[in-house]
Scaffold this active site. Structure first.
Site, PDB file in Angstrom:
ATOM      1  N   ASN A   1     -15.546   5.979 -38.666  1.00 48.61           N
ATOM      2  CA  ASN A   1     -16.265   4.708 -38.499  1.00 48.61           C
ATOM      3  C   ASN A   1     -17.613   4.905 -37.823  1.00 48.61           C
ATOM      4  O   ASN A   1     -18.636   4.348 -38.242  1.00 48.61           O
ATOM      5  CB  ASN A   1     -15.428   3.726 -37.680  1.00 48.61           C
ATOM      6  CG  ASN A   1     -14.414   2.988 -38.541  1.00 48.61           C
ATOM      7  OD1 ASN A   1     -14.564   2.940 -39.754  1.00 48.61           O
ATOM      8  ND2 ASN A   1     -13.386   2.450 -37.920  1.00 48.61           N
TER       9      ASN A   1
ATOM     10  N   GLU B   1      -5.498   2.072 -38.051  1.00 44.10           N
ATOM     11  CA  GLU B   1      -5.262   3.220 -38.912  1.00 44.10           C
ATOM     12  C   GLU B   1      -3.809   3.677 -38.866  1.00 44.10           C
ATOM     13  O   GLU B   1      -3.482   4.801 -39.262  1.00 44.10           O
ATOM     14  CB  GLU B   1      -6.187   4.379 -38.515  1.00 44.10           C
ATOM     15  CG  GLU B   1      -5.884   4.999 -37.161  1.00 44.10           C
ATOM     16  CD  GLU B   1      -6.590   4.306 -35.999  1.00 44.10           C
ATOM     17  OE1 GLU B   1      -6.787   4.944 -34.977  1.00 44.10           O
ATOM     18  OE2 GLU B   1      -6.943   3.103 -36.127  1.00 44.10           O
TER      19      GLU B   1
ATOM     20  N   ASP C   1      -0.580   8.174 -38.750  1.00 41.02           N
ATOM     21  CA  ASP C   1      -1.847   7.792 -38.114  1.00 41.02           C
ATOM     22  C   ASP C   1      -2.956   8.689 -38.676  1.00 41.02           C
ATOM     23  O   ASP C   1      -2.781   9.911 -38.791  1.00 41.02           O
ATOM     24  CB  ASP C   1      -1.757   7.945 -36.592  1.00 41.02           C
ATOM     25  CG  ASP C   1      -2.987   7.368 -35.902  1.00 41.02           C
ATOM     26  OD1 ASP C   1      -2.943   6.182 -35.534  1.00 41.02           O
ATOM     27  OD2 ASP C   1      -3.968   8.110 -35.723  1.00 41.02           O
TER      28      ASP C   1
ATOM     29  N   ASP D   1     -13.008   1.704 -44.221  1.00 32.16           N
ATOM     30  CA  ASP D   1     -12.109   0.906 -45.057  1.00 32.16           C
ATOM     31  C   ASP D   1     -11.692   1.671 -46.305  1.00 32.16           C
ATOM     32  O   ASP D   1     -10.531   1.579 -46.745  1.00 32.16           O
ATOM     33  CB  ASP D   1     -12.797  -0.398 -45.468  1.00 32.16           C
ATOM     34  CG  ASP D   1     -12.945  -1.367 -44.296  1.00 32.16           C
ATOM     35  OD1 ASP D   1     -12.283  -1.129 -43.259  1.00 32.16           O
ATOM     36  OD2 ASP D   1     -13.715  -2.327 -44.424  1.00 32.16           O
TER      37      ASP D   1
END
Length: 594
Positions: free
Chosen positions: A453, A488, A445, A462
């Site tokens: 973000n 993620e 993770d 991304d």
């Protein structure tokens, strides 16, 4: 009466006698002209029919795969059935039967006759002893099959003369059955009789010379007629062979298309192409090339019939690909040799560009075998059709592969998706259950991904996910599978890795991600770190959901302990081992360590 007068009278009487003799001969010949030809012609036709029947029998017996079985049971394959059904249209036979040694009909052009028995005495007394039996009959029109094959004179007649011939068939000196042929001899018989009567009428005045001349003319006419029939039979035989060859080519192309459309991969498809092309075009050696993913070169995929293919060729080195159409070397006064055809020995060859949906995807190369130049040139159309079948099959396999990739791949990172990960994990567990091979699962993770973000935007997020996915993919070896299961979160399946190896691989992965530098626009993004959880089969579960839950629990434990670390499921003693691993280790893919 003087001596001169007596001589003149005697001379006149002599000529009168001769005239009377000639008149008598003429009358006798006239009567013979009407009565003699029919029996004579019938005997001649019988001899002629015997010869033709022998040819008909040899044609049937040589063509049957198993003559003894066909005569005995009537069971024949589709190819033989096609030949037998077509024979009345390609010969003077309008009907025939196959009989076993007891006279039972096992096959007939009239299916209703199958099963009937020939009970006439001659079958056992003559035919069963190897003798040919001949019967001439006069039958009505309704008894003759296929009248469209005969002349207008025959169609206008109300009665037909038919020859019925029983031809015995033997194997190793043993009678195994017979073939009964029916042929309409009315036209031939009428023609012979008419010609013979004309000849006898013309030659009747010269007595014995006329008889000799008639015999000679009759014999010559018979020979000419026989030669004409033989020429016609040869033409019909050639036509039948062409039709059978065309039917075979159509059948093979259909089979090729069916097999190619059912192939599961390009490798399997090219293996099928090699095997089929050997049968479809036996006079040519060949090879097939397909564009690589980069489309800079074509890769050699298969060859057959003694042909060879190069590992790679350039599209500019083939005149067919350069000009975008079929190139035939040896068809023109001036030719140029393709680079991929070197070394060249002068034999003609074809280059067929393989097209799919309007795009060139490959090349089919065919070269004539030694001594087959003429047959090779005539096979161009068939070769073109084969290239079209191959092009459609390649397009279908590639489209199927693309659709499959779309169904199992994550579009952002290119890694496998959750669906494929679950299927692969089940297969890996089943394999470990049967072989005892070790199996580990790594859950990954990205730390503080929401912060990426919110701070830098989704495009930057991304880029981070793609960078982590690339690190996971570089860390895969052999049968190891890297997946993005959502957001993620990532997972890595490690078959054939011991527990210690899996922990080492997890730490190498953590360090590899930590060493990644991602630039976004004019600046570099903050350092990326991951939290990693490891579970082992069967220590932490024997079902996919158990191993995934254990790896996730270890992952959350790593986050609770401060992130950017590796934790093993259900074991506090592993902490010491992991802390020892958190020293600089050469990153996966040769990158610098953190």
């Amino acid at each position: 009466m003087t001596q001169d007068n007596r001589g003149a009278v005697n001379h006149r009487l002599k000529w009168i006698g001769i005239s009377m003799l000639l008149i008598s001969l003429t009358i006798g010949c006239g009567w013979g002209i009407y009565k003699l030809p029919a029996p004579l012609v019938d005997r001649m036709l019988k001899v002629d029919i015997f010869k033709q029947a022998e040819l008909w029998k040899r044609r049937v017996v040589l063509h049957l795969e198993d003559p003894e079985s066909a005569l005995k049971t009537g069971v024949i394959d589709a190819h033989d059935a096609e030949f037998l059904a077509a024979m009345p249209e390609a010969s003077d036979v309008y009907r025939f039967k196959l009989l076993d040694s007891n006279g039972r009909v096992t096959w007939s052009t009239r299916p209703t006759e199958v099963g009937s028995v020939e009970n006439r005495d001659f079958f056992r007394s003559d035919v069963a002893r190897g003798m040919i039996h001949y019967i001439r009959e006069v039958v009505p029109l309704s008894e003759i099959d296929g009248l469209d094959l005969h002349t207008d004179n025959i169609l206008n007649a109300t009665q037909h003369h038919v020859a019925e011939v029983f031809m015995p068939v033997a194997k190793n000196g043993r009678f195994i059955g017979a073939i009964e042929f029916f042929t309409d001899i009315s036209d031939l018989r009428t023609t012979f009789i008419s010609r013979l009567r004309i000849s006898l009428t013309v030659l009747s005045g010269i007595a014995l010379l006329a008889l000799v001349a008639v015999s000679f003319a009759s014999y010559r006419a018979n020979r000419l007629q026989l030669r004409a029939l033989q020429k016609q039979s040869a033409k019909e035989r050639d036509l039948m062979e062409d039709q059978l060859r065309l039917a075979r080519e159509v059948r093979l192309l259909g089979e090729l298309n069916e097999w190619l459309q059912s192939s599961r991969s390009l490798d399997e498809l090219f293996d099928m192409v090699s095997r089929f092309m050997t049968h479809i075009l036996p006079e040519a050696e060949g090879s097939v090339y397909v564009y690589s993913n980069s489309r800079n070169v074509l890769d050699g995929c298969a060859s057959w019939n003694g042909g060879t293919h190069k590992a790679h060729i350039h599209p500019e080195g083939c005149w067919g690909l350069r000009r975008g159409r079929t190139y035939e070397y040896g068809a023109f006064e001036i030719d140029f040799i393709c680079e991929h055809a070197e070394p060249h020995d002068g034999r003609p060859y074809f280059c067929f560009p393989i097209l799919a949906h309007g795009e060139t995807v490959g090349l089919l190369h065919l070269r004539a075998l030694e001594g087959t130049d003429e047959a090779f040139h005539t096979s161009k159309k068939l070769a073109q059709l084969s290239a079209e079948q191959i092009s459609m099959a390649i397009a279908n396999v590639r489209m199927r592969d693309q659709l499959h990739d779309q169904s199992v791949r994550d579009p952002l990172t290119g890694l496998f998706n959750r669906r494929h990960m679950l299927e692969t994990l089940r297969k890996s567990i089943n394999r470990s259950q049967h072989t005892g091979a070790p199996l580990s699962l790594i859950a990954v993770d990205v730390d503080h991904f929401k912060k990426f973000n919110d701070t830098h935007g989704h495009d930057a997020g991304d880029m981070v996910l793609r960078a982590v996915g690339a690190a996971l993919e570089q860390g895969c070896d052999r049968d190891e599978v890297a997946c993005r299961i959502g957001g993620e979160e990532f997972m890595l399946i490690l078959p054939d890795n011991t527990s210690d190896d899996a922990i080492t691989r997890a730490e190498q992965l953590r360090q590899a991600v930590e060493a990644v530098s991602v630039r976004y626009g004019e600046k570099s993004l903050p350092r990326i770190t991951i939290s990693v959880g490891v579970s082992h089969y069967p220590a932490h579960g024997t079902m996919p959901q158990d191993l995934m839950r254990a790896a996730d629990d270890a992952l959350y434990a790593a986050k609770d302990k401060g992130r950017n670390q590796v934790q093993v499921a259900g074991s506090g003693s592993d902490a010491q081992q992991i802390s020892q691993l958190k020293k600089p280790i050469k990153a996966v893919g040769g990158k610098s360590t953190a």
